[in-house]
Scaffold this motif. Structure first.
Motif, PDB file in Angstrom:
ATOM      1  N   LEU A 105      17.557  -3.003 -44.799  1.00 30.92           N
ATOM      2  CA  LEU A 105      18.117  -2.142 -45.836  1.00 30.92           C
ATOM      3  C   LEU A 105      17.001  -1.625 -46.739  1.00 30.92           C
ATOM      4  O   LEU A 105      16.950  -0.461 -47.105  1.00 30.92           O
ATOM      5  CB  LEU A 105      19.131  -2.958 -46.648  1.00 30.92           C
ATOM      6  CG  LEU A 105      20.147  -2.171 -47.479  1.00 30.92           C
ATOM      7  CD1 LEU A 105      21.005  -1.317 -46.589  1.00 30.92           C
ATOM      8  CD2 LEU A 105      21.026  -3.131 -48.273  1.00 30.92           C
ATOM      9  N   GLY A 123      23.122  -4.972 -40.551  1.00 25.00           N
ATOM     10  CA  GLY A 123      21.760  -4.465 -40.617  1.00 25.00           C
ATOM     11  C   GLY A 123      21.221  -3.870 -39.326  1.00 25.00           C
ATOM     12  O   GLY A 123      20.052  -3.533 -39.225  1.00 25.00           O
ATOM     13  N   TYR A 140      20.875  -1.076 -37.890  1.00 24.54           N
ATOM     14  CA  TYR A 140      20.986   0.377 -38.091  1.00 24.54           C
ATOM     15  C   TYR A 140      20.651   1.169 -36.834  1.00 24.54           C
ATOM     16  O   TYR A 140      21.243   2.208 -36.560  1.00 24.54           O
ATOM     17  CB  TYR A 140      20.092   0.808 -39.258  1.00 24.54           C
ATOM     18  CG  TYR A 140      20.420   0.075 -40.525  1.00 24.54           C
ATOM     19  CD1 TYR A 140      21.733   0.045 -40.985  1.00 24.54           C
ATOM     20  CD2 TYR A 140      19.448  -0.606 -41.238  1.00 24.54           C
ATOM     21  CE1 TYR A 140      22.057  -0.646 -42.145  1.00 24.54           C
ATOM     22  CE2 TYR A 140      19.768  -1.299 -42.395  1.00 24.54           C
ATOM     23  CZ  TYR A 140      21.070  -1.316 -42.839  1.00 24.54           C
ATOM     24  OH  TYR A 140      21.402  -2.001 -43.976  1.00 24.54           O
ATOM     25  N   SER A 156      25.231   2.092 -49.618  1.00 28.90           N
ATOM     26  CA  SER A 156      25.538   2.003 -48.185  1.00 28.90           C
ATOM     27  C   SER A 156      26.074   3.327 -47.669  1.00 28.90           C
ATOM     28  O   SER A 156      25.772   3.726 -46.534  1.00 28.90           O
ATOM     29  CB  SER A 156      26.583   0.926 -47.936  1.00 28.90           C
ATOM     30  OG  SER A 156      26.121  -0.311 -48.364  1.00 28.90           O
ATOM     31  N   ALA A 211      23.165   5.513 -47.171  1.00 33.61           N
ATOM     32  CA  ALA A 211      22.384   5.055 -46.011  1.00 33.61           C
ATOM     33  C   ALA A 211      23.067   5.480 -44.713  1.00 33.61           C
ATOM     34  O   ALA A 211      22.433   6.040 -43.808  1.00 33.61           O
ATOM     35  CB  ALA A 211      22.230   3.549 -46.064  1.00 33.61           C
TER      36      ALA A 211
END
Lengths: 291, 312
Positions: free
Chosen positions: B10, B154, B156, B189, B192
């Motif tokens: 993150l 996490g 991603y 978030s 993101a």
């Protein structure tokens, strides 16, 4: 020590909450001696629109309650007003432009309570009187039954600030309608106090919505608002014309009392099942008779 | 194993894209409610909003008949005024062929949710197969959900790879990536996830707030976070991504506030249904109701409009 004068800025009861006008406007109310007494919300057509939305929200569940339950709730409202009748009587004399006698105000509150009790009693009986099993020349049961119209607009009496208002509210809500009422603009204070009583009664929020303000600003919207299915009004000749023209456009039922006739709201004619009929629709159902 | 991974991953991500000032966002969006939009501009806004609606039915009880009436409503939202057509109808993949039949040659597009909507909890293979099925049935647009489980732990790269795979499966159909903001929980978030998605989707694709199946849906706040992410992406790469708030927008007044946010954040070029959509069902009737109010001057009853849910 001299106390600081507590002047009120009351709010009106709409959708189960106390609101100010969306416009932020108020008008000053003076007591019988001409002294400033309170700032009253000067409601606009948008407040009327919002009140109609609130009434629409409350409508289906109010209409779905059993008539017996509606009667109980209206009776309990009468009980509560009876217990606080001095407060209401004071509101009537305080805001009255005429010097009125305390006894007259007390009579008006008593008559209002009686009127609520009268219509509460009708809740589970009106169907027996107004509905019917119709004789037909075929093997069918043929029933006529009543249904509430929906949202009813009320324009209350200018003079009888409490009794005139209650006399319109009670017959409309007993059958399952919800109402948006414009209070007397000469003396709106009893309507404000009534709102405070409605809020603590068992009547669900949104069933009765009270607006204060100037009738000349609100009547045209009462006339044209398509969501209002009926308007019951004490109206001047001009207002009656406005209502009739606006209502024609939306095919709305209008029932008016002539303001210039000096209406006697104590009259027995305001206690009648036909006042309830004013805001009802009839539905007739054919049902085949089984073998 | 995945838990300790998340904070580091993150942090790396936020070093790149920056974080969100949550209080600033809330303050900013409060202002959108204060704009005075009246008469002509209001009418323009209402008509613009109608043309941006993705008229949606996503229920287990959907039938071809329900889709037929939805399509009719999409083509002609109201009979008495020259109301524009909506942008698209949004249905489940199995209803796409029915929508295709009823929409005929009209310019209204067909959007289909896919990828195991609304949870996304199915193997990637299954999800991709569903996308291909929807496209083969005639869906012009595909609404996918991201893998929130992977995002929150996490992973991603996995989230991004899956989106890229769906982009490929879409072919020529446009893609809308549903972030499901209520499950992402924070504005950081949301930003993101927006950035991850935008790096792999194409010009003309959308990012979308939510499925409408959870408690919290589109709000002015998360709309704003996503609009700003789109703006930053556009300024950095020149690729214009569209935006679709979905769920919870029921009144015309709300929709005008969302349009205000679009105009003041991304500018006039996003005020078109090629770049902005509303995922909604009851919103459309409130929009046409307000348009009728503007036309006639009288407040209208909700049940005077077709497909209305209200009857009192």
């Amino acid at each position: 020590m001299k106390r600081l004068l507590i002047t009120k800025t009351p709010k009106v009861y709409v959708g189960g909450a106390f609101i100010r006008s969306e416009s932020g406007r108020v008008f000053a109310m003076k007591d019988a001696d001409g002294n400033f007494f309170a700032n009253i919300p000067q409601c606009t057509r948008k407040d009327l629109r919002n009140a109609v939305e609130a009434a629409a929200k409350a409508g289906p569940s109010w209409a779905k309650r059993t008539p017996y339950n509606r009667g109980q709730i209206i009776y309990r409202l009468a009980e509560m007003i009876e217990a606080r009748s001095l407060e209401l009587a004071e509101a009537i004399t305080l805001g009255s432009t005429k010097k009125s006698l305390v006894t007259a105000a007390r009579n008006e509150v008593a008559a209002s309570v009686d009127r609520l009790v009268y219509y509460a009693g009708w809740a589970d009986k009106l169907e027996q009187v107004l509905g019917n099993v119709n004789p037909v020349a075929a093997p069918y049961f043929n029933f006529t039954m009543t249904e509430p119209m929906g949202i009813v607009g009320l324009i209350a009496s200018q003079e009888a600030s409490l009794l005139g208002l209650i006399s319109l509210i009670a017959p409309a809500i007993v059958a399952g309608n919800t109402v948006v009422a414009s209070a007397s603009e000469l003396n709106p204070y009893p309507a404000v106090v009534l709102g405070e009583m409605l809020a603590t009664s068992d009547l669900p929020g949104g069933v009765v919505n009270l607006l204060t303000g100037f009738h000349r600003e609100l009547v045209p919207t009462f006339a044209t608002h398509a969501h209002l299915r009926a308007v019951i009004a004490e109206a001047t000749a001009d207002e009656r014309k406005t209502l009739a023209l606006g209502a024609a456009e939306t095919v709305k039922r209008i029932h008016t009392f002539k303001a210039e006739d000096n209406i006697n709201w104590y009259s027995d004619s305001f206690e009648s099942v036909y006042r309830i009929q004013d805001t009802l629709e009839y539905k007739t159902v054919w049902h085949p008779i089984g073998a | 194993m995945s838990a300790p991974l998340a904070p580091k991953a993150l942090k790396r991500l936020f070093d790149k894209i920056g974080t969100v000032d949550a209080v600033g966002i809330e303050e900013r969006v409060l202002k959108y409610g204060t704009r005075s939009i009246k008469t002509d501009s209001k009418l323009w806004g209402l008509r613009c909003a109608v043309s941006m609606v993705d008229l949606t039915t996503l229920e287990g009880k959907d039938t071809p008949g329900k889709v037929a009436s939805l399509c009719q409503k999409a083509i002609e939202p109201h009979e008495f005024s020259d109301t524009p057509k909506v942008a698209a109808v949004c249905v489940y993949p199995s209803m796409v062929k029915h929508a295709r039949k009823y929409l005929g040659v009209s310019p209204v597009k067909i959007a289909s949710v896919a990828t195991a909507f609304p949870s996304g909890q199915a193997p990637l293979k299954t999800r991709l197969a569903e996308v291909r099925y929807a496209v083969a049935q005639g869906a012009d647009e595909v609404d996918m959900v991201i893998n929130r489980g992977a995002f929150l732990s996490g992973e991603y790269a996995l989230v991004q790879d899956e989106i890229a795979a769906v982009v490929q499966a879409c072919g020529k159909s446009a893609l809308k990536v549903i972030l499901e903001v209520s499950e992402l929980e924070t504005y950081d978030s949301i930003r993101a996830a927006s950035c991850l998605a935008m790096q792999v989707i194409r010009e003309g694709d959308f990012i979308k707030t939510s499925t409408g199946k959870t408690g919290l849906n589109a709000t002015l706040g998360n709309n704003q976070v996503m609009l700003e992410a789109i703006r930053d992406h556009y300024l950095a790469t020149g690729v214009a991504i569209g935006m679709k708030p979905a769920g919870g927008i029921r009144s015309a007044k709300q929709s005008l506030q969302f349009l205000t946010a679009v105009k003041e954040t991304l500018g006039d070029r996003w005020l078109t249904n090629k770049r902005y959509r509303f995922g909604a069902s009851s919103l459309l009737n409130d929009l046409v109701r307000q348009i009728e109010k503007q036309r006639t001057g009288a407040y209208q009853a909700p049940y005077a409009f077709s497909e209305a849910a209200e009857s009192y």
